[in-house]
Scaffold this motif. Structure first.
Motif, mmCIF file in Angstrom:
data_model
loop_
_atom_site.group_PDB
_atom_site.id
_atom_site.type_symbol
_atom_site.label_atom_id
_atom_site.label_comp_id
_atom_site.label_asym_id
_atom_site.label_seq_id
_atom_site.Cartn_x
_atom_site.Cartn_y
_atom_site.Cartn_z
ATOM 1 N N GLY A 62 0.802 -1.214 0.000
ATOM 2 C CA GLY A 62 0.000 0.000 0.000
ATOM 3 C C GLY A 62 0.830 1.257 0.000
ATOM 4 O O GLY A 62 0.812 2.038 -0.956
ATOM 5 N N THR A 63 1.604 1.473 1.065
ATOM 6 C CA THR A 63 2.348 2.725 1.202
ATOM 7 C C THR A 63 3.845 2.518 1.419
ATOM 8 O O THR A 63 4.572 3.488 1.644
ATOM 9 C CB THR A 63 1.784 3.556 2.364
ATOM 10 O OG1 THR A 63 1.663 2.718 3.524
ATOM 11 C CG2 THR A 63 0.413 4.121 2.026
ATOM 12 N N GLN A 139 8.854 0.912 5.826
ATOM 13 C CA GLN A 139 7.746 -0.042 5.957
ATOM 14 C C GLN A 139 6.510 0.577 6.604
ATOM 15 O O GLN A 139 6.613 1.245 7.631
ATOM 16 C CB GLN A 139 8.219 -1.223 6.806
ATOM 17 C CG GLN A 139 7.147 -2.272 7.056
ATOM 18 C CD GLN A 139 7.383 -3.056 8.314
ATOM 19 O OE1 GLN A 139 8.477 -3.586 8.523
ATOM 20 N NE2 GLN A 139 6.372 -3.153 9.173
ATOM 21 N N PRO A 140 5.343 0.317 6.051
ATOM 22 C CA PRO A 140 4.107 0.746 6.707
ATOM 23 C C PRO A 140 3.630 -0.304 7.714
ATOM 24 O O PRO A 140 4.143 -1.422 7.767
ATOM 25 C CB PRO A 140 3.118 0.829 5.531
ATOM 26 C CG PRO A 140 3.560 -0.286 4.624
ATOM 27 C CD PRO A 140 5.078 -0.316 4.746
ATOM 28 N N ALA A 148 5.430 -5.737 7.272
ATOM 29 C CA ALA A 148 6.572 -6.459 6.704
ATOM 30 C C ALA A 148 6.106 -7.581 5.788
ATOM 31 O O ALA A 148 6.592 -7.721 4.653
ATOM 32 C CB ALA A 148 7.447 -7.014 7.823
ATOM 33 N N THR A 149 5.151 -8.386 6.248
ATOM 34 C CA THR A 149 4.675 -9.486 5.414
ATOM 35 C C THR A 149 3.986 -8.960 4.162
ATOM 36 O O THR A 149 4.063 -9.570 3.094
ATOM 37 C CB THR A 149 3.718 -10.398 6.201
ATOM 38 O OG1 THR A 149 2.667 -9.610 6.770
ATOM 39 C CG2 THR A 149 4.457 -11.129 7.316
ATOM 40 N N GLY A 150 3.328 -7.797 4.266
ATOM 41 C CA GLY A 150 2.704 -7.197 3.095
ATOM 42 C C GLY A 150 3.726 -6.786 2.056
ATOM 43 O O GLY A 150 3.525 -6.999 0.849
ATOM 44 N N MET A 151 4.830 -6.200 2.484
ATOM 45 C CA MET A 151 5.875 -5.815 1.543
ATOM 46 C C MET A 151 6.521 -7.051 0.913
ATOM 47 O O MET A 151 6.874 -7.046 -0.279
ATOM 48 C CB MET A 151 6.926 -4.953 2.237
ATOM 49 C CG MET A 151 6.426 -3.588 2.666
ATOM 50 S SD MET A 151 7.749 -2.455 3.184
ATOM 51 C CE MET A 151 8.426 -1.946 1.595
ATOM 52 N N ILE A 152 6.661 -8.096 1.700
ATOM 53 C CA ILE A 152 7.228 -9.346 1.170
ATOM 54 C C ILE A 152 6.283 -9.943 0.131
ATOM 55 O O ILE A 152 6.714 -10.366 -0.952
ATOM 56 C CB ILE A 152 7.509 -10.332 2.320
ATOM 57 C CG1 ILE A 152 8.630 -9.789 3.212
ATOM 58 C CG2 ILE A 152 7.879 -11.710 1.773
ATOM 59 C CD1 ILE A 152 8.720 -10.454 4.566
#
Length: 413
Positions: A62-63, A139-140, A148-152
């Motif tokens: 997202g961000t 990281q948001p 963190a898991t979202g960015m991964i």
């Protein structure tokens, strides 16, 4: 291998950069943004990284923002900072206090962003002194546990490949200028549960026709406190907290349900599993004893892993910090019952990660409070509406730690 002398050219511009970093920090503090709404912060970060020559990838989880600086052959190093604020009304009285009602950088993530932005600029300007690939991750959503898991999931490793080491840090209410490291486990795992208890509602004058979920909830709250005191060994650690309990709408109505939110913290996976199993056993058992019309609903609403540092990498980094800051400013960190999702990056990449702490409170005030046995009473902690790091030497120290850590793992040009 980098020496302390070799790091000096990269850090030389820091003194001149401090006024700009202070202005950047004050702006971030005035404009906090909650988890996954960090659009303004992300835009400012992306603009700085692009100006510094980084390849920028935005919109992760997202961000989230990733900056990549490729500088020839050499190791691939990732530095990470989190960006989100908290739903806390600021009460610091600072002239740069939050301008957003009910939202505050009460955990210091604005300082984390400033540190990493400053370190990224210095490392970019000093790229003739190192070689390799530098990844900086903003990281948001750390506070809610899915950033963190979202960015991964969104492919943070696809742009520049998996790093060989992941480094990160957190501000704490220790003496400003101190750096604290710890091999192995440094922060706790957290599990959050939402529990809906089902009763049978009715009139307050006729409790015999009901199954009162308030009484059931009260029984569960008290019983849960026996887990740590009676089921966990005195040589092990865990915390069980009921942070929210809601039931009913009026004094003369017995409700038909109650909702609890339970927080569990632990440092060991075996203990973690044992505590969670005990929580569920007690909730279901008390409901059955009360004659609840149906079993409780138990929903996992959040989870953070244990933050565990790679021991060899931590030893290497600690020596670098001692050489740079001196042994009197490089301390062993305590075991922290707070939680972080930082270690998800190293775990997903299958590489070592190191997370350390940087003091941000006035040193004299902290040491005086410790000496008087009043640290908890006198020094506001993270998440307090009074949390207010001193700007100096906090700004300088956090930038230095990231630069020293990065150069200690990148190649020598």
């Amino acid at each position: 291998m980098w020496s302390n002398h070799g790091m000096t050219p990269v850090l030389a511009p820091l003194e001149a950069a401090l006024p700009g970093l202070e202005a950047f920090y004050l702006d971030l503090h005035r404009h906090p943004e909650l988890a996954f709404t960090e659009t303004r912060t992300a835009a400012l970060v992306a603009e700085r990284l692009a100006a510094d020559g980084f390849e920028v990838r935005a919109g992760l989880a997202g961000t989230g923002v990733l900056g990549v600086l490729r500088n020839g052959d050499g190791p691939n190093v990732m530095l990470r900072a989190d960006m989100d604020a908290l739903p806390v009304e600021e009460k610091t009285g600072l002239d740069y206090a939050s301008t957003v009602d009910g939202v505050m950088h009460a955990c210091g993530h604005d300082m984390h962003v400033t540190w990493l932005a400053g370190a990224a600029r210095l490392l970019a300007a000093g790229r003739e002194h190192w070689s390799g690939t530098l990844q900086v991750v903003f990281q948001p959503g750390e506070e809610v546990g899915d950033g963190a898991t979202g960015m991964i999931r969104d492919g943070v490793f696809e742009t520049a490949g998996k790093p060989e080491v992941v480094l990160g840090q957190h501000i704490v209410p220790g003496p400003a200028g101190w750096v604290l490291t710890r091999p192995g486990v440094i922060m706790a795992a957290t599990d959050a549960l939402r529990v809906t208890l089902h009763g049978r509602g009715g009139h307050g004058s006729r409790p015999e026709t009901t199954v009162d979920p308030v009484v059931l909830a009260a029984s569960i709250v008290l019983k849960l406190q026996t887990i740590v005191s009676r089921e966990i060994s005195a040589t092990e650690s865990a915390v069980v907290t009921v942070g929210m309990l809601h039931a009913g709408t009026a004094h003369n109505i017995i409700a038909d349900h109650a909702v609890l939110e339970v927080n569990v913290r632990s440092f060991d996976e075996t203990v973690r599993a044992k505590v969670l199993a005990a929580v569920e056993r007690i909730i279901n058992g008390e409901a059955a004893t009360a004659g609840a019309p149906k079993p409780p609903d138990i929903e996992r609403i959040g989870s953070f892993p244990v933050t565990a540092n790679d021991e060899a990498s931590t030893a290497h980094l600690t020596e670098l910090f001692r050489a740079h800051f001196g042994a009197e400013r490089t301390m062993e960190a305590p075991l922290v019952t707070g939680s972080e999702d930082f270690s998800e990056f190293g775990r997903a990449a299958g590489v070592p990660s190191v997370f350390w702490l940087v003091g941000g409170a006035d040193a004299e005030t902290v040491l005086t409070a410790i000496g008087a046995g009043r640290f908890e009473q006198d020094i506001p902690s993270n998440h307090s509406p009074l949390f207010a790091p001193v700007l100096h030497p906090t700004l300088r120290t956090g930038v230095e730690t990231l630069v020293v850590g990065a150069l200690g793992h990148l190649g020598v040009a």
